[in-house]
Design an enzyme around this catalytic site. Structure first.
Site, short mmCIF file in Angstrom:
data_model
loop_
_atom_site.label_atom_id
_atom_site.label_comp_id
_atom_site.label_asym_id
_atom_site.label_seq_id
_atom_site.Cartn_x
_atom_site.Cartn_y
_atom_site.Cartn_z
N THR A 199 9.07 4.77 -4.89
CA THR A 199 8.03 3.92 -4.33
C THR A 199 8.13 2.56 -5.01
OG1 THR A 199 6.59 5.81 -3.90
CG2 THR A 199 5.51 3.67 -4.09
N SER A 254 -1.48 10.52 0.61
CA SER A 254 -0.76 9.64 -0.29
C SER A 254 -1.61 9.34 -1.53
CB SER A 254 -0.44 8.32 0.43
OG SER A 254 0.08 7.36 -0.46
N THR A 276 6.93 2.88 0.39
CA THR A 276 7.77 3.98 -0.04
C THR A 276 8.60 4.56 1.10
OG1 THR A 276 7.75 6.07 -1.28
CG2 THR A 276 6.03 5.77 0.37
N VAL A 277 9.68 5.25 0.71
CA VAL A 277 10.42 6.13 1.63
C VAL A 277 10.37 7.56 1.11
CG1 VAL A 277 11.96 4.37 2.59
CG2 VAL A 277 12.64 5.61 0.51
N GLY A 330 4.79 6.18 -8.60
CA GLY A 330 4.70 7.34 -9.47
C GLY A 330 3.95 8.52 -8.90
#
Length: 574
Positions: free
Chosen positions: A391, A452, A409-410, A474
């Site tokens: 991220t 998330s 993020t991916v 993180g």
């Protein structure tokens, strides 16, 4: 200037405690704060920070610069975030309005609650690799929405620095070489190695070699010419669907066409008078940052000292409480009713704080009951998991007072491992952020956004003036990382980089039982000994999040940027 790695603290506990009592701040690695007057970008890569500043120097505002930074991060940190993923943006406009843009990925129409429940799905890692793991990307829609509603420049203009980086290349850092090497099997399983930009002659690019991505540059140019339709309805959409389905997934053009950015009201809370604005569901981040700080407000943290055994004890026990609540209640509010008002309530936090016994360590940690603080009936829902370490977060401030915090993020490094042929798009594996348990409220459903912890946050001082913009990477530790950085500044008067560089702690809860107390490198060994004597099972030398932020220094009338040396972060200002 590149910062040195975070050093170990070697002072004894008594010395550290004495310093904390005198100054409220323990010793730390030398700060590498950056100061500027007009504008600043703090991101996880110097080239991306410079891209954002370039746009501001050319007359763009903080939103223009934020999109330029995000586009450049996609180039120089392709493993972490980008056009094949999603994220959140918290922004405060110069007139004081704060909004959150939610461009989190969504589950395709083919998704079902039991899609990852089978033993075969778990054995073959359907949720983390290949086409089944890919959620509908929202990142580009979010960036274009931000530009069109809050920016002043076109996509083509803000994409220029990123296109230049993609076409000319940038030198691979040893840390990046390690990431590519670690993910080599995944990258070669779903793609032709000869066409992967991160490989050379079938092997990972070595440190110092240039990474050139002409296909990604081509994608940016196409979007600049045709707009988001190129990605969500045009030739790129067709290529995405083909790549997903060829690698085991089931996505349609309609899935992409139906994607919508959501404009949400931010989660709001206060900590010792400071006003906090952060992300609501489908992110759990903002809500539980507010809950954590509300609990800690009941303790004299500044008097207790920075990272002393007493402070860490209270921190760890408060973290357990908010993680238990997160597991019990959090999910996409379009599908589930979540007690957001109760979780953010000061009264509920006081009741939670009363569960903490200083010097004691809880091993069984049931969720609290926030429902009664908003008049609802108690209902334990059972949440799920969320994004991993791959991220990237950044912060941007301009001279006019526009503020942006954005986290993208991916999911896992290089996401699903699927790269769209001809377009250089690394596709996410966000479907893993759903729970594999069909009974969970965070189980996959068509159009649902996975839970998330991303928490791009804007903070104002008690008078309502801008104080800080900060975010972190993180996974679930984003919540505790952002909260500790805020405390470092508010309770202990640290500069931005000092606050970011301090060793952090985290203590999770799993199935109602407390996990190990995680400590980063840098904690005084004597402090660790005292915590162990209290009853904590320690997991030392951990890596807990990476953060970037900007602090407003009104005394010096400057912006104070900090970026994490745990990563390649560098703030750039002018």
């Amino acid at each position: 200037m590149r910062k040195s790695r975070l050093g170990l603290w070697t002072r004894g506990f008594l010395v550290a405690a004495a310093l904390a009592a005198l100054a409220g701040v323990a010793a730390a690695a030398p700060a590498q704060d950056v100061y500027a007057k007009k504008g600043m970008v703090s991101s996880a890569h110097e080239l991306a920070s410079k891209a954002g500043v370039e746009i501001m120097r050319r007359g763009g505002n903080a939103v223009d610069a934020a999109v330029a930074t995000a586009l450049a991060l996609n180039v120089v940190e392709p493993n972490a975030s980008g056009i094949g993923g999603g994220g959140f943006m918290t922004l405060r406009t110069r007139d004081g309005k704060v909004v959150v843009l939610d461009y989190r990925e969504t589950a395709p129409r083919s998704a079902g609650k039991e899609m990852f429940a089978s033993e075969q799905a778990k054995k073959e890692k359907w949720s983390i690799q290949g086409g089944r793991s890919v959620g509908v990307p929202g990142w580009l829609a979010g960036m274009i929405y931000a530009l069109e509603h809050y920016g002043t420049m076109t996509f083509g203009q803000v994409a220029e620095p990123a296109i230049r980086l993609a076409e000319k290349g940038f030198p691979i850092h040893p840390m990046q070489n390690q990431v590519i090497t670690d993910e080599f099997d995944k990258l070669t399983r779903y793609n032709d190695p000869a066409k992967v930009a991160f490989l050379k002659e079938g092997l990972p690019l070595a440190a110092g070699e240039l990474c050139v991505q002409p296909e990604l540059a081509k994608t940016y140019r196409l979007v600049a010419k045709e707009g988001s339709k190129a990605f969500y309805q045009g030739e790129i959409a067709k290529a995405i669907v083909e790549a997903v389905n060829k690698s085991g997934g089931n996505m349609t053009l309609q899935d992409l066409k139906d994607y919508k950015v959501l404009v949400r009201e931010p989660v709001f809370g206060t900590y010792r008078g400071y006003k906090i604005y952060s992300t609501p569901p489908a992110s759990s981040g903002g809500t539980h940052i507010v809950e954590l700080l509300n609990i800690l407000e009941n303790f004299p943290i500044a008097k207790m000292g920075h990272n002393t055994p007493g402070t860490v004890n209270v921190l760890a026990e408060a973290m357990k409480l908010i993680y238990a609540d997160r597991a019990a209640y959090m999910a996409d509010t379009a599908f589930v009713k979540v007690p957001l008002k109760g979780l953010a309530s000061k009264e509920y936090a006081k009741a939670q704080a009363e569960r903490i016994r200083e010097g004691k360590v809880a091993s069984e940690v049931p969720a609290g009951d926030p429902w009664k603080y908003e008049g609802g009936k108690t209902a334990y829902l059972g949440g799920g998991i969320d994004e991993r370490v791959s991220t990237s977060s950044f912060s941007v401030v301009d001279a006019a007072g526009n503020i942006v915090a954005s986290t993208n993020t991916v999911n896992y490094f290089f996401g699903s491992g699927v790269i769209v042929p001809g377009y250089g798009i690394v596709l996410n594996d966000e479907m893993d952020d759903f729970s594999s348990d069909p009974k969970s409220v965070n189980a996959p459903e068509p159009g649902k956004r996975p839970l998330s912890s991303m928490s791009p946050t804007v903070v104002l001082d008690p008078k309502g003036n801008p104080y800080m913009t900060v975010g972190a990477a993180g996974a679930t530790r984003i919540i505790t990382s952002v909260a500790q950085i805020l405390m470092n500044c508010i309770d202990f008067g640290m500069t931005m980089d000092q606050a970011i560089e301090q060793p952090r702690v985290s203590n999770g809860v799993f199935g109602g039982k407390a996990g190990k107390l995680e400590l980063e490198k840098g904690f005084d060994p004597k402090t660790a000994e005292v915590l162990q004597a209290m009853g904590y099972v320690l997991d030392k030398d951990k890596h807990i999040g990476t953060a970037q932020g900007i602090l407003f220094d009104f005394q010096k009338e400057t912006l104070n940027g900090g970026a994490d040396s745990r990563r390649l972060g560098v703030p750039v200002g002018f």
